[in-house]
Structure formats: structure tokens, C-alpha cells
Design a protein around this motif. Sequence first.
Motif, PDB file in Angstrom:
ATOM      1  N   ILE A  27       0.841  -1.203   0.000  1.00  0.00           N
ATOM      2  CA  ILE A  27       0.000   0.000   0.000  1.00  0.00           C
ATOM      3  C   ILE A  27       0.873   1.248   0.000  1.00  0.00           C
ATOM      4  N   GLU A  28       1.941   1.228   0.796  1.00  0.00           N
ATOM      5  CA  GLU A  28       2.862   2.365   0.826  1.00  0.00           C
ATOM      6  C   GLU A  28       3.523   2.574  -0.540  1.00  0.00           C
ATOM      7  N   MET A  29       3.907   1.487  -1.191  1.00  0.00           N
ATOM      8  CA  MET A  29       4.529   1.594  -2.514  1.00  0.00           C
ATOM      9  C   MET A  29       3.538   2.094  -3.570  1.00  0.00           C
ATOM     10  N   PHE A  30       2.264   1.719  -3.448  1.00  0.00           N
ATOM     11  CA  PHE A  30       1.251   2.276  -4.343  1.00  0.00           C
ATOM     12  C   PHE A  30       1.226   3.797  -4.190  1.00  0.00           C
ATOM     13  N   GLY A  31       1.223   4.258  -2.948  1.00  0.00           N
ATOM     14  CA  GLY A  31       1.195   5.694  -2.689  1.00  0.00           C
ATOM     15  C   GLY A  31       2.382   6.416  -3.278  1.00  0.00           C
ATOM     16  N   GLU A  32       3.574   5.840  -3.105  1.00  0.00           N
ATOM     17  CA  GLU A  32       4.789   6.463  -3.628  1.00  0.00           C
ATOM     18  C   GLU A  32       4.823   6.420  -5.150  1.00  0.00           C
ATOM     19  N   ASN A  82       1.911   8.642  -6.827  1.00  0.00           N
ATOM     20  CA  ASN A  82       1.778  10.004  -6.301  1.00  0.00           C
ATOM     21  C   ASN A  82       0.456  10.189  -5.556  1.00  0.00           C
ATOM     22  N   PHE A  83       0.205   9.275  -4.614  1.00  0.00           N
ATOM     23  CA  PHE A  83      -1.017   9.277  -3.816  1.00  0.00           C
ATOM     24  C   PHE A  83      -0.601   9.175  -2.347  1.00  0.00           C
ATOM     25  N   PRO A  84      -0.099  10.283  -1.764  1.00  0.00           N
ATOM     26  CA  PRO A  84       0.474  10.244  -0.423  1.00  0.00           C
ATOM     27  C   PRO A  84      -0.490   9.790   0.673  1.00  0.00           C
ATOM     28  N   ILE A 108       0.108   6.286   1.783  1.00  0.00           N
ATOM     29  CA  ILE A 108       1.252   6.025   2.657  1.00  0.00           C
ATOM     30  C   ILE A 108       0.792   6.051   4.115  1.00  0.00           C
ATOM     31  N   GLY A 109       0.007   7.061   4.489  1.00  0.00           N
ATOM     32  CA  GLY A 109      -0.529   7.118   5.846  1.00  0.00           C
ATOM     33  C   GLY A 109      -1.460   5.964   6.151  1.00  0.00           C
ATOM     34  N   LEU A 110      -2.252   5.564   5.174  1.00  0.00           N
ATOM     35  CA  LEU A 110      -3.193   4.461   5.340  1.00  0.00           C
ATOM     36  C   LEU A 110      -2.474   3.140   5.574  1.00  0.00           C
ATOM     37  N   SER A 111      -1.274   3.001   5.031  1.00  0.00           N
ATOM     38  CA  SER A 111      -0.541   1.738   5.121  1.00  0.00           C
ATOM     39  C   SER A 111      -0.257   1.325   6.560  1.00  0.00           C
ATOM     40  N   TYR A 112      -0.217   2.282   7.479  1.00  0.00           N
ATOM     41  CA  TYR A 112       0.081   1.972   8.877  1.00  0.00           C
ATOM     42  C   TYR A 112      -1.125   1.423   9.628  1.00  0.00           C
ATOM     43  N   LEU A 113      -2.298   1.514   9.052  1.00  0.00           N
ATOM     44  CA  LEU A 113      -3.518   1.073   9.723  1.00  0.00           C
ATOM     45  C   LEU A 113      -3.839  -0.404   9.486  1.00  0.00           C
ATOM     46  N   VAL A 114      -3.031  -1.120   8.719  1.00  0.00           N
ATOM     47  CA  VAL A 114      -3.343  -2.519   8.415  1.00  0.00           C
ATOM     48  C   VAL A 114      -3.060  -3.451   9.586  1.00  0.00           C
ATOM     49  N   TYR A 174     -11.205   9.753  -0.510  1.00  0.00           N
ATOM     50  CA  TYR A 174     -11.477  10.194  -1.873  1.00  0.00           C
ATOM     51  C   TYR A 174     -10.372  11.158  -2.251  1.00  0.00           C
ATOM     52  N   ASP A 175      -9.934  11.103  -3.502  1.00  0.00           N
ATOM     53  CA  ASP A 175      -8.886  12.001  -3.943  1.00  0.00           C
ATOM     54  C   ASP A 175      -9.108  12.302  -5.419  1.00  0.00           C
ATOM     55  N   ASP A 176      -8.986  13.564  -5.778  1.00  0.00           N
ATOM     56  CA  ASP A 176      -9.179  13.945  -7.177  1.00  0.00           C
ATOM     57  C   ASP A 176      -7.838  14.224  -7.846  1.00  0.00           C
ATOM     58  N   GLN A 177      -6.855  13.363  -7.577  1.00  0.00           N
ATOM     59  CA  GLN A 177      -5.507  13.550  -8.104  1.00  0.00           C
ATOM     60  C   GLN A 177      -5.428  13.491  -9.621  1.00  0.00           C
ATOM     61  N   ASP A 178      -6.409  12.893 -10.277  1.00  0.00           N
ATOM     62  CA  ASP A 178      -6.377  12.771 -11.734  1.00  0.00           C
ATOM     63  C   ASP A 178      -7.237  13.839 -12.411  1.00  0.00           C
ATOM     64  N   GLY A 179      -7.328  15.008 -11.797  1.00  0.00           N
ATOM     65  CA  GLY A 179      -8.135  16.071 -12.381  1.00  0.00           C
ATOM     66  C   GLY A 179      -9.598  15.883 -12.049  1.00  0.00           C
ATOM     67  N   PRO A 180     -10.454  15.803 -13.079  1.00  0.00           N
ATOM     68  CA  PRO A 180     -11.890  15.717 -12.809  1.00  0.00           C
ATOM     69  C   PRO A 180     -12.322  14.343 -12.283  1.00  0.00           C
ATOM     70  N   SER A 181     -11.472  13.341 -12.418  1.00  0.00           N
ATOM     71  CA  SER A 181     -11.816  12.007 -11.941  1.00  0.00           C
ATOM     72  C   SER A 181     -11.473  11.870 -10.466  1.00  0.00           C
TER      73      SER A 181
END
Length: 152
Positions: free
Chosen positions: A16-21, A24-26, A29-35, A49-56
Motif C-alpha cells: 500500500i505504501e509503494m502504491f502511494g509512492e 503520487n497518492f500520499p 502512505i498514511g493508510l498503510s500503517y492502519l493494516v 477520496y482524492d481527485d488527483q487525476d483532475g476531474p476524476s
Amino acid sequence: MENFEIKGFDSVSDIIEMFGESFNFPKLIGLSYLVFPSAPTSNVNVTLYDDQDGPSESRVTLIVNRVRCHPNGGADHVGMLRFMWTTGSGHVVHIDGDWREEDYFYSFEKGEEPTFTIWLGEDESERFYPRVKELIQEVSASNENTDKTPTQ
């Protein structure tokens, strides 16, 4: 859906942390510690929810539950982990796993950490799924090469 297996909470947290890195979904990284279940009875249920891809909009849900099997004070516990990520472009990654503990905290059945299954969506992707597969291989190789035997 294509699937892969990884072993242990460290592997789930690492991937999960590597997905974030890598994507580019930081927030991942924080979520990875909750497993990691942190108490004899625990419940984590987070949706981001995150709108990192613009309108999506990307949506991530992590559920980790750990409960006592025997309500009359028995020591056995069961747990489940579900991680669901749908990217803004519709790509899907799910991680699922269940486990059973015996006698004391983190004493897993058969002495082995739980196995988790990673499911990938079936949609077309030139870069996303190939990169996810690379990350899964990196985590699997890294955790296979790590001797987790307690020192004496």
C-alpha cells in the motif's frame, strides 16, 4: 480478475505504501500503517477520496476487523482485512485476507502469518497494472529475503 498472493501484514503495509509512492497518492502512505490490528478487539473502517487525476476521483477503502471468537473469555481471535482502490480512470486493486489467532496476540494458525490475495481489475491498462505487478513482485521478493526469526 488476475490475482496474486502475499504473506503477512508487513507485505500488505509495504505494498500500500509503494502504491502511494509510485502513483503520487500520499494518502495511501498514511493508510498503510492502519493494516496492523493494534488491540485484542479492533475495527478500522476508512474511506478516502482524492481527485488527483483532475476531474476524476480515486476512492480507497480499508477495513480491518479483529474480534474475539469466544464471547466467554476464550483466547482465540479472528480477523479480516479488505483494501479496495478504484482509481480515477477506473482501474481496480483489491487486497483481501482473513486470519485466525490462537492463544495470544499474533500467534497465527499453523505458525504462519496470514496470506492475502491481491485482485487486479480486468480493464485495459498500458502502465497501471504492469506497474502494480512490478510492485507486488518487489514486495514479495523483499519479504521472502527477510529473515523474521526472532533473535535469541
